[in-house]
Design a protein around this motif. Sequence first.
Motif, PDB file in Angstrom:
ATOM      1  N   GLU A   1      13.714  13.033   0.929  1.00  0.00           N
ATOM      2  CA  GLU A   1      13.179  12.395  -0.204  1.00  0.00           C
ATOM      3  C   GLU A   1      11.702  11.848   0.349  1.00  0.00           C
ATOM      4  O   GLU A   1      11.462  11.518   1.734  1.00  0.00           O
ATOM      5  CB  GLU A   1      13.415  11.186  -0.248  1.00  0.00           C
ATOM      6  CG  GLU A   1      15.635  10.423  -0.963  1.00  0.00           C
ATOM      7  CD  GLU A   1      15.996   9.573  -0.797  1.00  0.00           C
ATOM      8  OE1 GLU A   1      15.521   8.412  -0.985  1.00  0.00           O
ATOM      9  OE2 GLU A   1      16.749   9.117  -0.404  1.00  0.00           O
ATOM     10  N   TRP A   2      10.508  11.865  -0.317  1.00  0.00           N
ATOM     11  CA  TRP A   2       8.710  12.098   0.189  1.00  0.00           C
ATOM     12  C   TRP A   2       8.501  10.919  -0.819  1.00  0.00           C
ATOM     13  O   TRP A   2       9.089  11.006  -2.348  1.00  0.00           O
ATOM     14  CB  TRP A   2       8.499  13.743   0.106  1.00  0.00           C
ATOM     15  CG  TRP A   2       8.575  13.644  -1.087  1.00  0.00           C
ATOM     16  CD1 TRP A   2       9.159  14.632  -1.456  1.00  0.00           C
ATOM     17  CD2 TRP A   2       7.116  14.118  -2.130  1.00  0.00           C
ATOM     18  NE1 TRP A   2       9.259  15.306  -2.881  1.00  0.00           N
ATOM     19  CE2 TRP A   2       7.885  15.560  -2.514  1.00  0.00           C
ATOM     20  CE3 TRP A   2       6.030  13.052  -2.081  1.00  0.00           C
ATOM     21  CZ2 TRP A   2       7.550  15.409  -3.781  1.00  0.00           C
ATOM     22  CZ3 TRP A   2       5.129  13.886  -3.644  1.00  0.00           C
ATOM     23  CH2 TRP A   2       5.884  15.328  -4.378  1.00  0.00           C
ATOM     24  N   ARG A   3       7.607  10.333  -1.255  1.00  0.00           N
ATOM     25  CA  ARG A   3       6.499   9.867  -1.738  1.00  0.00           C
ATOM     26  C   ARG A   3       4.644  10.361  -1.140  1.00  0.00           C
ATOM     27  O   ARG A   3       4.596   9.786  -0.321  1.00  0.00           O
ATOM     28  CB  ARG A   3       7.126   8.187  -1.393  1.00  0.00           C
ATOM     29  CG  ARG A   3       6.504   7.480  -2.299  1.00  0.00           C
ATOM     30  CD  ARG A   3       6.955   6.181  -2.121  1.00  0.00           C
ATOM     31  NE  ARG A   3       6.271   5.491  -0.936  1.00  0.00           N
ATOM     32  CZ  ARG A   3       6.419   5.031  -0.373  1.00  0.00           C
ATOM     33  NH1 ARG A   3       8.397   4.438  -0.462  1.00  0.00           N
ATOM     34  NH2 ARG A   3       6.274   4.053   0.620  1.00  0.00           N
ATOM     35  N   LEU A   4       3.793  10.210  -1.664  1.00  0.00           N
ATOM     36  CA  LEU A   4       2.894   9.936  -1.898  1.00  0.00           C
ATOM     37  C   LEU A   4       2.177   8.744  -2.202  1.00  0.00           C
ATOM     38  O   LEU A   4       1.654   8.353  -3.548  1.00  0.00           O
ATOM     39  CB  LEU A   4       2.492  11.059  -2.918  1.00  0.00           C
ATOM     40  CG  LEU A   4       0.687  11.948  -2.667  1.00  0.00           C
ATOM     41  CD1 LEU A   4       0.114  11.898  -1.134  1.00  0.00           C
ATOM     42  CD2 LEU A   4      -0.067  12.492  -3.338  1.00  0.00           C
ATOM     43  N   ASP A   5       1.315   8.524  -1.092  1.00  0.00           N
ATOM     44  CA  ASP A   5       1.018   6.339  -1.081  1.00  0.00           C
ATOM     45  C   ASP A   5      -0.769   6.928  -1.446  1.00  0.00           C
ATOM     46  O   ASP A   5      -0.957   8.098  -0.314  1.00  0.00           O
ATOM     47  CB  ASP A   5       1.157   5.836  -0.576  1.00  0.00           C
ATOM     48  CG  ASP A   5       2.682   5.660   0.084  1.00  0.00           C
ATOM     49  OD1 ASP A   5       3.404   5.422  -1.489  1.00  0.00           O
ATOM     50  OD2 ASP A   5       3.506   4.999   0.789  1.00  0.00           O
ATOM     51  N   VAL A   6      -1.320   6.366  -1.780  1.00  0.00           N
ATOM     52  CA  VAL A   6      -2.608   6.679  -1.711  1.00  0.00           C
ATOM     53  C   VAL A   6      -3.528   5.026  -2.082  1.00  0.00           C
ATOM     54  O   VAL A   6      -3.283   4.934  -2.506  1.00  0.00           O
ATOM     55  CB  VAL A   6      -2.652   7.484  -3.205  1.00  0.00           C
ATOM     56  CG1 VAL A   6      -4.866   7.451  -2.448  1.00  0.00           C
ATOM     57  CG2 VAL A   6      -2.543   8.818  -2.996  1.00  0.00           C
TER      58      VAL A   6
ATOM     59  N   ILE B   1     -10.403   7.028  -1.094  1.00  0.00           N
ATOM     60  CA  ILE B   1      -9.428   7.160  -1.258  1.00  0.00           C
ATOM     61  C   ILE B   1      -8.695   7.888   0.540  1.00  0.00           C
ATOM     62  O   ILE B   1      -9.761   8.777   1.112  1.00  0.00           O
ATOM     63  CB  ILE B   1      -9.647   9.239  -2.001  1.00  0.00           C
ATOM     64  CG1 ILE B   1     -10.685   8.117  -3.131  1.00  0.00           C
ATOM     65  CG2 ILE B   1      -8.186   9.375  -2.488  1.00  0.00           C
ATOM     66  CD1 ILE B   1     -11.008   9.478  -4.509  1.00  0.00           C
ATOM     67  N   LYS B   2      -7.380   7.065   0.561  1.00  0.00           N
ATOM     68  CA  LYS B   2      -6.848   7.927   1.522  1.00  0.00           C
ATOM     69  C   LYS B   2      -5.674   7.945   1.157  1.00  0.00           C
ATOM     70  O   LYS B   2      -4.392   7.028   1.588  1.00  0.00           O
ATOM     71  CB  LYS B   2      -6.629   6.313   2.586  1.00  0.00           C
ATOM     72  CG  LYS B   2      -6.826   6.152   4.115  1.00  0.00           C
ATOM     73  CD  LYS B   2      -6.618   4.805   5.414  1.00  0.00           C
ATOM     74  CE  LYS B   2      -6.103   5.400   6.484  1.00  0.00           C
ATOM     75  NZ  LYS B   2      -5.615   3.794   6.668  1.00  0.00           N
ATOM     76  N   PRO B   3      -5.319   9.074   1.882  1.00  0.00           N
ATOM     77  CA  PRO B   3      -3.325   9.081   1.294  1.00  0.00           C
ATOM     78  C   PRO B   3      -2.541   9.522   2.421  1.00  0.00           C
ATOM     79  O   PRO B   3      -2.803  10.117   3.410  1.00  0.00           O
ATOM     80  CB  PRO B   3      -3.782  10.866   0.481  1.00  0.00           C
ATOM     81  CG  PRO B   3      -5.064  11.691   1.159  1.00  0.00           C
ATOM     82  CD  PRO B   3      -6.019  10.374   1.306  1.00  0.00           C
ATOM     83  N   ALA B   4      -1.949   9.702   1.890  1.00  0.00           N
ATOM     84  CA  ALA B   4      -0.132   9.336   2.746  1.00  0.00           C
ATOM     85  C   ALA B   4       0.204   9.549   2.352  1.00  0.00           C
ATOM     86  O   ALA B   4       1.461   9.742   1.469  1.00  0.00           O
ATOM     87  CB  ALA B   4      -0.409   8.240   4.110  1.00  0.00           C
ATOM     88  N   VAL B   5       1.588  11.150   2.780  1.00  0.00           N
ATOM     89  CA  VAL B   5       3.226  11.565   2.974  1.00  0.00           C
ATOM     90  C   VAL B   5       4.461  10.924   3.326  1.00  0.00           C
ATOM     91  O   VAL B   5       3.731  10.812   4.767  1.00  0.00           O
ATOM     92  CB  VAL B   5       3.220  12.808   2.927  1.00  0.00           C
ATOM     93  CG1 VAL B   5       3.946  13.531   1.954  1.00  0.00           C
ATOM     94  CG2 VAL B   5       2.226  13.556   2.480  1.00  0.00           C
TER      95      VAL B   5
ATOM     96  N   THR C   1       2.294  11.399   7.326  1.00  0.00           N
ATOM     97  CA  THR C   1       1.119  11.295   7.938  1.00  0.00           C
ATOM     98  C   THR C   1       0.203  11.958   6.758  1.00  0.00           C
ATOM     99  O   THR C   1       0.920  11.853   5.041  1.00  0.00           O
ATOM    100  CB  THR C   1       1.925  13.023   8.334  1.00  0.00           C
ATOM    101  OG1 THR C   1       1.015  14.254   8.727  1.00  0.00           O
ATOM    102  CG2 THR C   1       2.386  13.959   6.882  1.00  0.00           C
ATOM    103  N   ASP C   2      -1.089  12.614   7.442  1.00  0.00           N
ATOM    104  CA  ASP C   2      -1.655  12.345   5.923  1.00  0.00           C
ATOM    105  C   ASP C   2      -1.774  14.426   6.321  1.00  0.00           C
ATOM    106  O   ASP C   2      -0.756  14.829   6.815  1.00  0.00           O
ATOM    107  CB  ASP C   2      -3.122  12.810   7.430  1.00  0.00           C
ATOM    108  CG  ASP C   2      -3.489  13.551   8.045  1.00  0.00           C
ATOM    109  OD1 ASP C   2      -4.366  14.037   8.140  1.00  0.00           O
ATOM    110  OD2 ASP C   2      -2.744  13.411   8.280  1.00  0.00           O
ATOM    111  N   PRO C   3      -2.195  14.635   4.558  1.00  0.00           N
ATOM    112  CA  PRO C   3      -1.808  16.015   3.522  1.00  0.00           C
ATOM    113  C   PRO C   3      -2.642  16.866   4.618  1.00  0.00           C
ATOM    114  O   PRO C   3      -1.882  18.380   4.892  1.00  0.00           O
ATOM    115  CB  PRO C   3      -3.095  15.433   2.395  1.00  0.00           C
ATOM    116  CG  PRO C   3      -2.323  14.324   2.642  1.00  0.00           C
ATOM    117  CD  PRO C   3      -2.961  13.075   3.603  1.00  0.00           C
ATOM    118  N   ALA C   4      -3.383  16.972   5.567  1.00  0.00           N
ATOM    119  CA  ALA C   4      -4.137  17.245   6.357  1.00  0.00           C
ATOM    120  C   ALA C   4      -3.248  18.481   6.715  1.00  0.00           C
ATOM    121  O   ALA C   4      -2.195  19.462   7.863  1.00  0.00           O
ATOM    122  CB  ALA C   4      -5.342  17.628   6.806  1.00  0.00           C
ATOM    123  N   THR C   5      -2.218  17.108   7.785  1.00  0.00           N
ATOM    124  CA  THR C   5      -1.325  17.661   8.744  1.00  0.00           C
ATOM    125  C   THR C   5      -0.438  18.291   8.428  1.00  0.00           C
ATOM    126  O   THR C   5       0.507  19.216   9.012  1.00  0.00           O
ATOM    127  CB  THR C   5      -1.322  16.615   9.792  1.00  0.00           C
ATOM    128  OG1 THR C   5      -1.688  15.366  10.500  1.00  0.00           O
ATOM    129  CG2 THR C   5       0.102  16.177  10.961  1.00  0.00           C
TER     130      THR C   5
END
Length: 199
Positions: free
Chosen positions: A128-133, A144-148, A167-171
């Motif tokens: 299960e995943w969620r994108l938090d911004v 803008i600080k995204p986190a998965v 984690t962050d999207p780049a990683t």
Amino acid sequence: MLLVLSAEHRAHLGCLPRAGGAAVGELGRLALEQLRRGAAPRACEAAARKLDIGVDTIQHGVEGLTYLLTESSKLMISEIDFQDSIHVLGFSDELNKSLLQLYLDNRKEIRSILGELAPRLPSYHNLEWRLDVQLASRSLRQQIKPAVTMKLYLNQNEDQTAQVLQTDPATLLHLIQQLEQALGEMKTNHCRRIVRNMK
């Protein structure tokens, strides 16, 4: 596929002709017991007294036979390849036939023992995943600080566990690239050959 024996293993197996044909059966039994239950110094001492051979010779013979049987069973070597592998050792035909019969009689049991010894690794069940911004905070109004965030469900020994990862999207993109690269390497002929021999 031929089994390549190192000089040390050849030296350990070199005690078999000196021990005689009757000793091969006893050493084979000890090698199988060592696989099932682990090292048994008392059994080696008893076999040494029974066969009137040194304890070190018995232990080296058992180690050599254990290696020969496990590697041959692991690679599922055919009868002809097994005979060719031990022919290099220069044993008599009678001794070669005894070793071949020992291998053929016990290879299924050895493979099952090796399968039980393999570690039981967790396996994938669900993700299960969620994108938090984070768009703003008290100190910074425009950021803008995204986190998965991922919740990974794993099965291990009939138990289900969950691991939460963030984690962050780049990683995450870097991780995806590394996994795709590993999957690409699994398609090479070298890796396919290794996987085929592991089964």
